[in-house]
Design an enzyme around this catalytic site. Sequence first.
Site, mmCIF file in Angstrom:
data_model
loop_
_atom_site.group_PDB
_atom_site.id
_atom_site.type_symbol
_atom_site.label_atom_id
_atom_site.label_comp_id
_atom_site.label_asym_id
_atom_site.label_seq_id
_atom_site.Cartn_x
_atom_site.Cartn_y
_atom_site.Cartn_z
ATOM 1 N N ASN A 292 -0.309 2.223 5.225
ATOM 2 C CA ASN A 292 0.697 2.843 4.351
ATOM 3 C C ASN A 292 1.045 4.292 4.736
ATOM 4 O O ASN A 292 2.030 4.842 4.246
ATOM 5 C CB ASN A 292 0.272 2.794 2.878
ATOM 6 N N ASP B 236 2.320 -5.709 -5.064
ATOM 7 C CA ASP B 236 3.461 -5.490 -4.179
ATOM 8 C C ASP B 236 4.781 -5.560 -4.950
ATOM 9 O O ASP B 236 4.869 -6.247 -5.969
ATOM 10 C CB ASP B 236 3.435 -6.559 -3.070
#
Length: 239
Positions: A70, A22
Amino acid sequence: MEIDGYTIDESRLPRHVAIIMDGNGRWAKKRKMPRIFGHRTAMKAVRQAITTASDLGIEVLTLYAFSTENWKRSAEEVSGLMSLAIRYFLNEIKSMNDRDIRVRVIGDISGLPEKVQEAAHKMLADTADNQGMVLNLALNYGGREELVHAARKMAEAGLSPDQIDEAQIEKYLYTAGQPDPDLVVRTSGEKRLSNFLLWQIAYAEFIFDDILWPDFDASCFYKWIVEYQHRDRRYGGVK
Ligand code: FPP
């Protein structure tokens, strides 16, 4: 073994390390660059993580590359990520074979664009006989989707209620036959699991590191292993 100033006990390595990579967007933003620049730079970190894990002798490395959530990102970012995945699958077959790494894709491959599917299938087929580390790339992956998928497959197989137990469910997961992650790491300071390996992480150790993924290097991996080796794992028992 001593490496980069870290002392690692090779007899107590985690068998399976899973990473939530991330912070690519924030890394790019800090440099006033588009998010995709962060993802592109992240590919170097992906390669570093893979070589470091395979050099250490980790059995399974799982990288969270694209979640079922996503798709909510801009079309531009999604297509940029898909292009990176295609390029990765087509260009890195030789380096996977040189290291004897078997690549698996976990997640709903059928929901990915045709070209990604084709490239992924080529990588999977061309590395299928390798005997070294298993690299799971989580693409269009969601932990809940994985459990729904497993339940459907069990229904299709006509299993009766008394045939369904933990061992049976494990056989229908994308990670069937693999050891559960011993260590899950998330970078960028976020402290969430984001639908990652929900079943498999029952007894995992967690490390949340503030580093943004594009800044990852081998020494981060060594630091995480040392921290893991200081943990006291009891699996619900007492010591
Ligand atoms: C998280 O950063 C990262 C992602 C959602 C994508 C990770 C994907 C790659 C590194 C490419 C991988 C492809 C392969 C085939 C290995 P973020 O964008 O959520 O960052 P932010 O939280 O700072 O916005």
